[in-house]
Design an enzyme around this catalytic site. Structure first.
Site, PDB file in Angstrom:
ATOM      1  CG  HIS A 186       8.508  -4.504   2.047  1.00 32.58           C
ATOM      2  ND1 HIS A 186       7.579  -5.272   1.399  1.00 32.58           N
ATOM      3  CD2 HIS A 186       9.097  -3.746   1.072  1.00 32.58           C
ATOM      4  CE1 HIS A 186       7.607  -4.985   0.101  1.00 32.58           C
ATOM      5  NE2 HIS A 186       8.537  -4.072  -0.127  1.00 32.58           N
TER       6      HIS A 186
ATOM      7  CG  ASP B  77       6.392 -12.211   4.100  1.00 31.63           C
ATOM      8  OD1 ASP B  77       7.075 -12.721   3.194  1.00 31.63           O
ATOM      9  OD2 ASP B  77       6.197 -10.993   4.208  1.00 31.63           O
TER      10      ASP B  77
ATOM     11  CG  HIS C 292      -0.934  -7.060   2.244  1.00 33.11           C
ATOM     12  ND1 HIS C 292      -1.209  -6.114   1.296  1.00 33.11           N
ATOM     13  CD2 HIS C 292       0.260  -7.615   1.899  1.00 33.11           C
ATOM     14  CE1 HIS C 292      -0.238  -6.098   0.404  1.00 33.11           C
ATOM     15  NE2 HIS C 292       0.669  -6.993   0.748  1.00 33.11           N
TER      16      HIS C 292
HETATM   17  N1  CMC Z   1      -0.807  -8.165  14.185  1.00 30.50           N
HETATM   18  C1  CMC Z   1      -1.612  -7.514  15.054  1.00 30.50           C
HETATM   19  N2  CMC Z   1      -2.288  -6.411  14.749  1.00 30.50           N
HETATM   20  C2  CMC Z   1      -2.148  -5.929  13.512  1.00 30.50           C
HETATM   21  C3  CMC Z   1      -1.342  -6.563  12.559  1.00 30.50           C
HETATM   22  C4  CMC Z   1      -0.661  -7.722  12.924  1.00 30.50           C
HETATM   23  N3  CMC Z   1       0.127  -8.366  12.057  1.00 30.50           N
HETATM   24  N4  CMC Z   1      -1.389  -5.863  11.394  1.00 30.50           N
HETATM   25  C5  CMC Z   1      -2.201  -4.830  11.617  1.00 30.50           C
HETATM   26  N5  CMC Z   1      -2.680  -4.869  12.909  1.00 30.50           N
HETATM   27  C6  CMC Z   1      -3.629  -3.965  13.524  1.00 30.50           C
HETATM   28  C7  CMC Z   1      -2.988  -2.649  13.891  1.00 30.50           C
HETATM   29  O1  CMC Z   1      -2.490  -2.670  15.208  1.00 30.50           O
HETATM   30  C8  CMC Z   1      -4.140  -1.705  13.721  1.00 30.50           C
HETATM   31  O2  CMC Z   1      -4.989  -1.840  14.829  1.00 30.50           O
HETATM   32  P1  CMC Z   1      -5.726  -0.527  15.458  1.00 30.50           P
HETATM   33  O3  CMC Z   1      -6.639  -0.069  14.361  1.00 30.50           O
HETATM   34  O4  CMC Z   1      -6.411  -1.043  16.661  1.00 30.50           O
HETATM   35  O5  CMC Z   1      -4.637   0.452  15.745  1.00 30.50           O
HETATM   36  C9  CMC Z   1      -4.895  -2.256  12.522  1.00 30.50           C
HETATM   37  O6  CMC Z   1      -4.596  -3.672  12.527  1.00 30.50           O
HETATM   38  C10 CMC Z   1      -4.475  -1.670  11.185  1.00 30.50           C
HETATM   39  O7  CMC Z   1      -3.063  -1.811  11.071  1.00 30.50           O
HETATM   40  P2  CMC Z   1      -2.119  -0.803  10.306  1.00 30.50           P
HETATM   41  O8  CMC Z   1      -0.746  -0.889  10.888  1.00 30.50           O
HETATM   42  O9  CMC Z   1      -2.779   0.543  10.236  1.00 30.50           O
HETATM   43  O10 CMC Z   1      -2.146  -1.424   8.854  1.00 30.50           O
HETATM   44  P3  CMC Z   1      -1.117  -1.126   7.713  1.00 30.50           P
HETATM   45  O11 CMC Z   1      -1.859  -1.263   6.449  1.00 30.50           O
HETATM   46  O12 CMC Z   1      -0.392   0.139   7.944  1.00 30.50           O
HETATM   47  O13 CMC Z   1      -0.057  -2.312   7.903  1.00 30.50           O
HETATM   48  C11 CMC Z   1       1.236  -4.228   7.636  1.00 30.50           C
HETATM   49  C12 CMC Z   1       0.116  -3.364   7.037  1.00 30.50           C
HETATM   50  C13 CMC Z   1       1.574  -5.360   6.654  1.00 30.50           C
HETATM   51  C14 CMC Z   1       2.501  -3.377   7.809  1.00 30.50           C
HETATM   52  C15 CMC Z   1       0.765  -4.795   8.996  1.00 30.50           C
HETATM   53  O14 CMC Z   1      -0.386  -5.586   8.817  1.00 30.50           O
HETATM   54  C16 CMC Z   1       1.853  -5.586   9.718  1.00 30.50           C
HETATM   55  O15 CMC Z   1       2.690  -4.985  10.411  1.00 30.50           O
HETATM   56  N6  CMC Z   1       1.881  -6.953   9.544  1.00 30.50           N
HETATM   57  C17 CMC Z   1       2.914  -7.750  10.136  1.00 30.50           C
HETATM   58  C18 CMC Z   1       4.165  -7.678   9.256  1.00 30.50           C
HETATM   59  C19 CMC Z   1       4.007  -8.476   7.984  1.00 30.50           C
HETATM   60  O16 CMC Z   1       3.553  -9.606   8.008  1.00 30.50           O
HETATM   61  N7  CMC Z   1       4.451  -7.874   6.856  1.00 30.50           N
HETATM   62  C20 CMC Z   1       4.435  -8.541   5.553  1.00 30.50           C
HETATM   63  C21 CMC Z   1       3.484  -7.891   4.611  1.00 30.50           C
HETATM   64  S1  CMC Z   1       3.167  -8.888   3.161  1.00 30.50           S
HETATM   65  C22 CMC Z   1       4.636  -8.942   2.269  1.00 30.50           C
HETATM   66  C23 CMC Z   1       5.191  -7.613   1.922  1.00 30.50           C
HETATM   67  O17 CMC Z   1       4.509  -6.774   1.375  1.00 30.50           O
HETATM   68  O18 CMC Z   1       6.371  -7.441   2.180  1.00 30.50           O
END
Ligand code: CMC
Length: 424
Positions: free
Chosen positions: A264, A359, A303
């Site tokens: 987050h 971010d 996201h």
């Molecule tokens: N790098 C590489 N792969 C990713 C990333 C990433 N940053 N984000 C998602 N994926 C992949 C993930 O591995 C999955 O692949 P597969 O379908 O093959 O298993 C697919 O994309 C879907 O990911 P998810 O984890 O199911 O998506 P989510 O909606 O649960 O996660 C997230 C959203 C923000 C937690 C995630 O994109 C992430 O961890 N990003 C990096 C951390 C980040 O930048 N966070 C800040 C978010 S914006 C500000 C805020 O809200 O705080």
């Protein structure tokens, strides 16, 4: 084509019973399930398909990359508005008149001071290398112990007072946490300064210090961009804790704790660490390959809601260039640009619709402005305080709401008899 009804019909195949309910704005009431069978629950981990509240504060269209507060596009607010005006908008629902803004600004400015014991007895009690965000989270909760009236949730005047206090004191607390962690004496708020300039002064003043107007504006724009983002993890924590009628300081502490996590608000800190680890543009391709191979995530990308370029990231990228004109370019910028280019061109990220989020570039600006990495999430928390409070206020006035209490899908053992310790 005939008329397509705006309804959904759910049939329980076990009994043949059906229930039809309206779909409004893409949402249907879960009461349909209760009507069908009160013991039936929907399994929705992480609330992927659940609208837990009705809200009039922020509109987000993740596919189109749209973000609006009370109807106003974030791009217009970032260009023309100030953070305090946006905070007013979030809390009160409308942009203020000049007189309303003057009163609001005066009130916020005159609530920035902190009880001396907050510093002397509380903040000074932390271990010398305490993380500023850990300090901030606990200090917000501690602040509530100074205001017994904070518990009078039914009293609108008291609620408004706590809102003012929290928005006003968040920068003071943040600067206090920083100055403690670097061993500098605390610098008191200055009522002559703007919200952003006051914060920067409390952070950096040692002897003579004048805030550069470009950096003051950049700080304010960053505050605007982080003020609210509808039902994210932190805001949901605020609502869940607030729904038990805990005081707003305790609820905001819970929200800040949620924000602290690296998935987050902690992501901005991780982005800069990641760029530092990559070290050179020559290593970008290898790094992208590692991410695709499952070795960690590309921080600052992806996201839950945006499946397009995060509109805030676009504005932040522009702000970064303005800041670098004053501070000199952050050497990590080139790595970030190359990384963005490589990721956007790669089918792994394109297929998963992973784009830069808020971010990705914010940390580079914070670093260029001199903030230590540990302060980055605190910088996110300062303006998000107004968003949390807008949602808290909305929650308290929402007749549909009750104490938050999700159900579970029990997956543990069936009943079994206790076995004495000597017989195990
Ligand atoms: N790098 C590489 N792969 C990713 C990333 C990433 N940053 N984000 C998602 N994926 C992949 C993930 O591995 C999955 O692949 P597969 O379908 O093959 O298993 C697919 O994309 C879907 O990911 P998810 O984890 O199911 O998506 P989510 O909606 O649960 O996660 C997230 C959203 C923000 C937690 C995630 O994109 C992430 O961890 N990003 C990096 C951390 C980040 O930048 N966070 C800040 C978010 S914006 C500000 C805020 O809200 O705080």
């Amino acid at each position: 084509m005939g008329h397509v009804p705006d309804t959904i019909t759910i049939t329980d195949d076990r009994t043949g019973k059906s229930v039809t309910v309206p779909i409004t704005d893409g949402v249907f009431p879960s009461s349909a399930l209760r009507e069908l069978d009160p013991s039936l629950f929907m399994y929705d981990p992480a609330y992927l398909s659940t609208a837990a509240c009705k809200s009039a504060i922020t509109f987000l269209d993740g596919d189109a990359g749209i973000l609006r507060h009370r109807g106003y596009p974030i791009e217009q607010l970032a260009e023309h508005s100030t953070y305090l005006e946006v905070a007013y908008l979030l809390i009160h629902g409308e942009l203020p008149s000049q007189q309303e803004l003057d009163t609001w600004t005066y009130e916020i400015t005159h609530h920035t001071f902190m009880h001396e014991n907050m510093r002397k007895r509380f903040v000074d009690g932390f271990h010398y290398d305490a993380h500023p965000m850990g300090m901030f989270v606990s200090a917000i909760a501690a602040l509530g112990t100074f205001y017994d009236d904070a518990k009078q949730l039914g009293d609108e005047e008291s609620r408004d007072k706590q809102i003012l206090r929290l928005i006003a004191k968040a920068p003071t607390l943040a600067a206090m946490c920083h100055r403690f962690s670097v061993g500098l004496p605390f610098f008191l708020p200055d009522n002559e300064l703007s919200y952003a300039a006051n914060f920067l002064t409390m952070m950096w003043k040692i002897g003579e210090y004048d805030v550069h107007p470009v950096l003051e504006r950049a700080m304010d724009v960053l505050f605007i961009l982080h003020a609210d983002h509808e039902q994210n993890c932190g805001t949901t924590a605020m609502r869940v804790v607030g729904s038990s009628h805990a005081d707003p300081y305790s609820s905001a502490a819970a929200a800040a704790a949620a924000l602290y996590g690296p998935l987050h608000g902690g992501a901005n800190e991780q982005v800069v660490r990641m760029l530092g680890d990559i070290g050179s543009i020559d290593n970008v391709d290898e790094f992208v390959g590692d991410v695709k191979g499952g070795k960690g995530r590309l921080m600052g990308f992806g996201h839950r809601v945006y499946k397009n370029y995060d509109p805030r990231a676009q504005i932040i990228k522009q702000t970064a260039y303005e800041v670098f004109e004053v501070t000199g370019k952050n050497p990590l910028l080139d790595i970030a640009l190359k990384l963005e280019e490589a990721a956007l061109a790669d089918s792994y990220f394109a297929d998963r619709r992973l784009y830069p989020n808020v971010d990705f570039y914010s940390g580079l600006i914070y670093q260029a402005m001199g903030f230590p990495i540990e302060m980055f999430t605190v910088l996110f928390a300062i303006p998000r305080t107004s968003g949390w409070l807008a949602h808290w206020q909305e929650l308290l006035g929402d007749e549909d709401q009750k104490i938050s209490r999700p159900r579970q899908w029990y997956a543990g053992p069936e009943e079994r008899d206790y076995v004495k310790l000597s017989e195990r």
